[in-house]
Design a protein around this motif. Structure first.
Motif, short mmCIF file in Angstrom:
data_model
loop_
_atom_site.label_atom_id
_atom_site.label_comp_id
_atom_site.label_asym_id
_atom_site.label_seq_id
_atom_site.Cartn_x
_atom_site.Cartn_y
_atom_site.Cartn_z
N ASP A 12 2.56 -7.68 -4.12
CA ASP A 12 3.17 -8.66 -2.94
C ASP A 12 3.48 -8.06 -1.88
O ASP A 12 4.68 -8.25 -1.14
CB ASP A 12 4.31 -9.42 -3.62
CG ASP A 12 3.81 -10.42 -4.79
OD1 ASP A 12 2.82 -11.06 -4.45
OD2 ASP A 12 4.56 -10.51 -5.74
N PHE A 13 2.96 -6.94 -1.40
CA PHE A 13 2.95 -6.45 -0.15
C PHE A 13 2.45 -7.21 0.92
O PHE A 13 1.67 -8.02 0.76
CB PHE A 13 2.62 -4.92 -0.04
CG PHE A 13 1.12 -4.77 -0.50
CD1 PHE A 13 0.09 -5.01 0.13
CD2 PHE A 13 0.91 -4.26 -1.84
CE1 PHE A 13 -1.15 -4.87 -0.17
CE2 PHE A 13 -0.22 -3.95 -2.24
CZ PHE A 13 -1.42 -4.32 -1.39
N CYS A 14 2.71 -6.96 2.13
CA CYS A 14 2.30 -7.48 3.32
C CYS A 14 1.26 -6.74 4.24
O CYS A 14 1.44 -5.65 4.26
CB CYS A 14 3.35 -7.98 4.23
SG CYS A 14 2.95 -8.94 5.80
N ILE A 15 0.19 -7.32 4.60
CA ILE A 15 -0.82 -6.79 5.36
C ILE A 15 -0.87 -7.43 6.78
O ILE A 15 -0.85 -8.55 6.99
CB ILE A 15 -2.03 -7.17 4.60
CG1 ILE A 15 -2.44 -6.26 3.28
CG2 ILE A 15 -3.25 -6.27 5.51
CD1 ILE A 15 -3.67 -6.45 2.54
N VAL A 36 6.34 1.77 4.59
CA VAL A 36 5.39 1.20 5.33
C VAL A 36 4.28 2.15 5.33
O VAL A 36 4.47 3.42 6.01
CB VAL A 36 5.78 0.56 6.67
CG1 VAL A 36 4.66 0.11 7.58
CG2 VAL A 36 6.75 -0.27 6.54
N TYR A 37 3.05 2.02 5.09
CA TYR A 37 1.85 2.78 5.61
C TYR A 37 0.81 2.00 6.25
O TYR A 37 0.81 1.02 6.46
CB TYR A 37 1.12 3.11 3.96
CG TYR A 37 1.87 3.77 3.27
CD1 TYR A 37 1.63 5.15 2.96
CD2 TYR A 37 2.65 3.22 2.05
CE1 TYR A 37 2.58 5.93 2.14
CE2 TYR A 37 3.29 4.03 1.22
CZ TYR A 37 3.20 5.28 1.09
OH TYR A 37 3.91 6.15 0.20
N ARG A 38 0.21 2.79 7.02
CA ARG A 38 -0.97 2.02 7.75
C ARG A 38 -2.14 2.88 7.82
O ARG A 38 -2.24 4.20 7.65
CB ARG A 38 -0.52 2.07 9.52
CG ARG A 38 -0.33 3.22 10.00
CD ARG A 38 0.28 3.06 11.54
NE ARG A 38 0.37 4.31 12.41
CZ ARG A 38 0.53 4.26 13.45
NH1 ARG A 38 1.10 3.33 14.17
NH2 ARG A 38 0.81 5.51 14.20
N PHE A 66 8.50 -11.04 -1.31
CA PHE A 66 7.34 -11.64 -0.76
C PHE A 66 7.40 -11.68 1.00
O PHE A 66 7.46 -12.71 1.55
CB PHE A 66 7.36 -13.24 -1.02
CG PHE A 66 7.40 -13.33 -2.58
CD1 PHE A 66 6.25 -13.36 -3.46
CD2 PHE A 66 8.84 -13.79 -3.11
CE1 PHE A 66 6.45 -13.43 -4.72
CE2 PHE A 66 8.70 -13.89 -4.66
CZ PHE A 66 7.55 -13.92 -5.36
N PRO A 67 7.04 -10.46 1.45
CA PRO A 67 7.40 -10.21 2.68
C PRO A 67 6.22 -10.87 3.56
O PRO A 67 5.00 -10.83 3.01
CB PRO A 67 7.26 -8.80 2.90
CG PRO A 67 6.62 -8.26 1.85
CD PRO A 67 6.98 -9.08 0.61
N SER A 68 6.36 -11.29 4.78
CA SER A 68 5.03 -11.67 5.59
C SER A 68 5.34 -11.23 6.96
O SER A 68 6.53 -10.98 7.45
CB SER A 68 5.22 -13.28 5.63
OG SER A 68 4.15 -13.94 6.44
N TYR A 98 -1.33 -2.32 8.60
CA TYR A 98 -0.26 -1.96 8.08
C TYR A 98 -0.20 -2.59 6.73
O TYR A 98 -0.51 -3.86 6.45
CB TYR A 98 1.12 -2.43 8.92
CG TYR A 98 0.93 -1.79 10.29
CD1 TYR A 98 2.01 -0.69 10.40
CD2 TYR A 98 0.19 -1.75 11.32
CE1 TYR A 98 2.09 0.04 11.50
CE2 TYR A 98 0.22 -1.20 12.27
CZ TYR A 98 1.20 -0.35 12.51
OH TYR A 98 1.49 0.33 13.82
N PHE A 99 0.47 -1.74 5.57
CA PHE A 99 0.79 -2.38 4.42
C PHE A 99 2.14 -2.04 4.29
O PHE A 99 2.84 -0.88 4.20
CB PHE A 99 -0.03 -1.36 3.34
CG PHE A 99 -1.44 -1.44 3.44
CD1 PHE A 99 -2.09 -2.47 2.52
CD2 PHE A 99 -2.19 -0.65 4.44
CE1 PHE A 99 -3.46 -2.48 2.49
CE2 PHE A 99 -3.62 -1.05 4.35
CZ PHE A 99 -4.27 -1.78 3.37
N ILE A 100 2.91 -3.20 4.23
CA ILE A 100 4.43 -3.24 4.43
C ILE A 100 5.16 -3.78 3.10
O ILE A 100 4.80 -4.87 2.51
CB ILE A 100 4.67 -4.19 5.50
CG1 ILE A 100 4.12 -3.65 6.90
CG2 ILE A 100 6.21 -4.25 5.75
CD1 ILE A 100 4.11 -4.75 7.95
N GLY A 101 5.90 -2.70 2.71
CA GLY A 101 7.00 -3.20 1.50
C GLY A 101 6.25 -3.73 -0.01
O GLY A 101 5.29 -2.88 -0.24
#
Length: 646
Positions: A446-449, A476-478, A498-500, A457-460
């Motif tokens: 459930d990370f945010c792209i 956070v990775y990118r 559930f980040p968006s 970016y791959f967030i949280g």
């Protein structure tokens, strides 16, 4: 004024300032350095100058004045091709690094003199000034001028200006346009960027150009006609005007193209269109669906695909998403089609192995794509990059333990690392190819792209530390798609469920429900400073997982929460909000007209798109308002008449 002993530094100081014609520049004599060269220009006007300054600034003067040529011996250089004002402005730039460009003619003269004297900084400055002076009356002449003098940036800018104002330019410069060559006409008519009010305008311009010299130009008709995007012409115009035109009827290939377009429109079979509508004939929409679950068995039921037009504040119904398609938010718009996950069965929903379904919005039907991976790896997310390429993130299947109730599951981390990969969709072969593989995200869920520029970016997200123990991540990775390179950027300020996220106006925004505050808090990432900053929180109630979207450089948030036990008194929070960066606040725009047959909770499927303006006239797209809310259920802004309620 710069000192004469340091002329070499002036040409690097590329500036332009306001001035008047009374401020006439002339090189001034100094006690330690007298005039030693005279420049003679148009009408015999003379300018006294200094060899040292001219030679240091210009390779032309350096070679001319430091040789055995007559100009060097006599100290007189004849340049009658240049006007007095052109030479005065050129000398002002050579001596001071500053020049007053007051009009279009001055700018063009400076481009010519800069090209002649090899003064690239002056040429750049004059090109920029010309670009600022573009208008519908001069853009074509500037286009030809930039071609003649090799001004690449100005050429691009003038072409873009002509395309962006194509209809007005044609009306203002009709004779000039009609005198263009067939190649120049083809360059314009083939472009996605030309601004026309309707596709049939392109056909009318072709006819006018042919009729301007019919005997010589009739042979070019078929070549130009193929650039008319016939499927985006109204059926009435196709049948009443284009199909009956003599030039069309005389050419079998042209006639067949028109007949095929009419048949496609009648059959609503636009599924295999190889060309999109022109940019000026598109409008921004947000596609929205929501999974309504039956209270007893929680199976997904088919839902309408809604279109929200932000610029108009209205809703329409496009088609319907079949019951087997997921409602988890992975709706993607790619090359004129909508893509969504497919659920073959209830058990597959738990295993997460999904193929993709493709919705042809101009034809209103669904097809299915092949499985993304043959090794039973799970499809995690699909996303579209800035260069309009579709990617999928897939991971190794998770081992699951099914309980007796058939619903709960425990993830068993039977491996230390979970390998994921990014795959790219190849339209031509209807297949997927590997881009990269990695394992540093392990089994995070459930990370945010968010795709921005060359980065993904791959967030949280969340990690399972033990049974029923979750950790919500802030890191956070990118990944750089061009360089095949990973790096870690600054952590978010707070973890989010559930980040968006979305990229908007060169920034990355993120939202999600914070575990402690139970609010949908928002943050924005500053790439230059490599830091996250808090912005205003969303007004959604607890339990809503809003979706962030960027539409026409504006940030929108969409979320839905309804529970239908009592129609009048049931809690509901189905809304669209828009972020105002100047006021740092979210503005309530409208409610989402989701059917009220059961209940919806959590994230809606939503994705922004640019679609053909003629789409709303198609039979399957109708105004949509399935019920009327009680005014007591509206937010205060709605009762004040500020929210665009239907």
């Amino acid at each position: 004024m710069a000192a004469l002993s340091q002329p070499e530094n002036n040409s690097d100081r590329v500036t332009s300032s306001a001035g008047t014609e009374n401020e006439l520049f002339m090189p001034k004599e100094r006690p330690d350095q007298g005039y030693d060269v005279i420049l003679v220009v148009e009408d015999g006007k003379e300018f006294k100058a200094h060899k040292q300054v001219l030679s240091a600034a210009s390779p032309f003067f350096e070679k001319l004045l430091n040789s055995d040529m007559v100009e060097s011996r006599e100290g007189i250089v004849r340049l009658e091709m240049f006007s007095e004002s052109a030479m005065r402005n050129t000398l002002q730039f050579i001596y001071t690094g500053d020049v007053h460009i007051l009009a279009e003619d001055n700018a063009e003269d400076l481009v010519v003199s800069a090209d002649y004297f090899f003064l690239p900084n002056l040429k750049t400055l004059a090109e920029a000034a010309l670009g600022e002076m573009l208008s519908t009356s001069n853009c074509i002449s500037v286009y030809y001028f930039s071609q003649r003098y090799g001004c690449e940036e100005l050429l691009t800018k003038s072409v873009n200006y002509i395309f962006a104002n194509f209809t007005v330019v044609y009306e203002t410069n009709r004779e000039v346009v009609l005198d263009m060559s067939s190649k120049e006409m083809e360059m314009g008519l083939s472009s996605d960027k030309i601004n026309v009010s309707a596709e049939e305008d392109v056909f009318k311009i072709i006819l006018a150009w042919i009729d301007h010299d019919r005997n010589k130009r009739q042979k070019y008709f078929a070549e130009l006609f193929r650039h008319v995007r016939l499927v985006f012409v109204s059926r009435d115009v196709l049948s009443s005007e284009i199909l009956k035109n003599d030039l069309v009827k005389e050419n079998e290939s042209c006639l067949n193209c028109v007949v095929d377009a009419v048949n496609l429109i009648d059959a609503q079979n636009h599924g295999n269109l190889s060309i999109p509508p022109r940019k000026s004939l598109e409008t921004s929409v947000i596609f929205i669906t929501s999974a309504l679950r039956n209270d007893r068995n929680w199976e997904l039921s088919g839902q309408p695909i809604l279109c929200y037009f932000p610029g108009e504040g209205r809703w329409c119904k496009l088609g319907k998403m079949p019951r087997e398609y997921s409602g988890k938010g992975e709706l993607v718009f790619y090359r004129g089609k909508l893509y969504s996950k497919v659920l073959d069965s209830f058990w597959q929903r738990l295993e997460l192995r999904h193929p993709l379904a493709c919705y042809h919005l101009y034809s209103n039907y669904w097809t299915r794509l092949p499985y993304i991976d043959s090794d039973r790896r799970a499809l995690r997310e699909i996303f579209v990059s800035k260069d309009n390429e579709m990617y999928a993130l897939v991971s190794e299947m998770q081992a699951v333990e099914y309980r007796r109730d058939g619903w709960s599951r425990d993830v068993i981390n039977d491996r230390e690392k979970c390998v994921s990969s990014i795959r790219k969709y190849k339209v031509e072969s209807n297949s997927w190819e590997d881009v990269t593989s990695f394992d540093h995200l392990n089994r995070r869920q459930d990370f945010c792209i968010v795709a921005k520029d060359d980065f993904v970016y791959f967030i949280g997200g969340e990690e399972r530390l033990a049974k029923n123990v979750l950790k919500f991540c802030t890191d956070v990775y990118r990944y750089n798609l061009c360089r095949n390179q990973w790096d870690k950027v600054a952590d978010m300020l707070r973890p989010k469920k559930f980040p968006s996220g979305a990229a908007c106006n060169g920034q990355i925004f993120i939202t999600g429900e914070c575990h402690m505050s139970m609010k949908c808090q928002c943050e924005v990432y500053n790439e230059t400073a490599n830091e996250w900053q808090s912005i205003a929180s969303l007004k959604f109630r607890q339990g809503v997982h809003p979706k962030l979207l960027s539409v026409d450089d504006q940030l929108y948030a969409i979320g839905s929460y309804m529970y239908m036990q009592n129609f009048e008194n049931s809690p509901r929070d189905t809304r669209v909000e828009c972020y105002d960066p100047d006021k740092n606040e979210w503005i309530w725009k409208t409610r989402i007209p989701i059917p009220m047959s059961s209940y919806t909770r959590g994230t809606v499927n939503a994705h922004p798109a640019r679609v053909f303006k003629g789409l709303p006239s198609n039979s399957q797209l109708k105004s949509y308002n399935p019920w009327r809310f009680s005014p007591s259920a509206w937010p205060p802004e709605a009762n004040e008449g500020k929210c665009g309620i239907m």
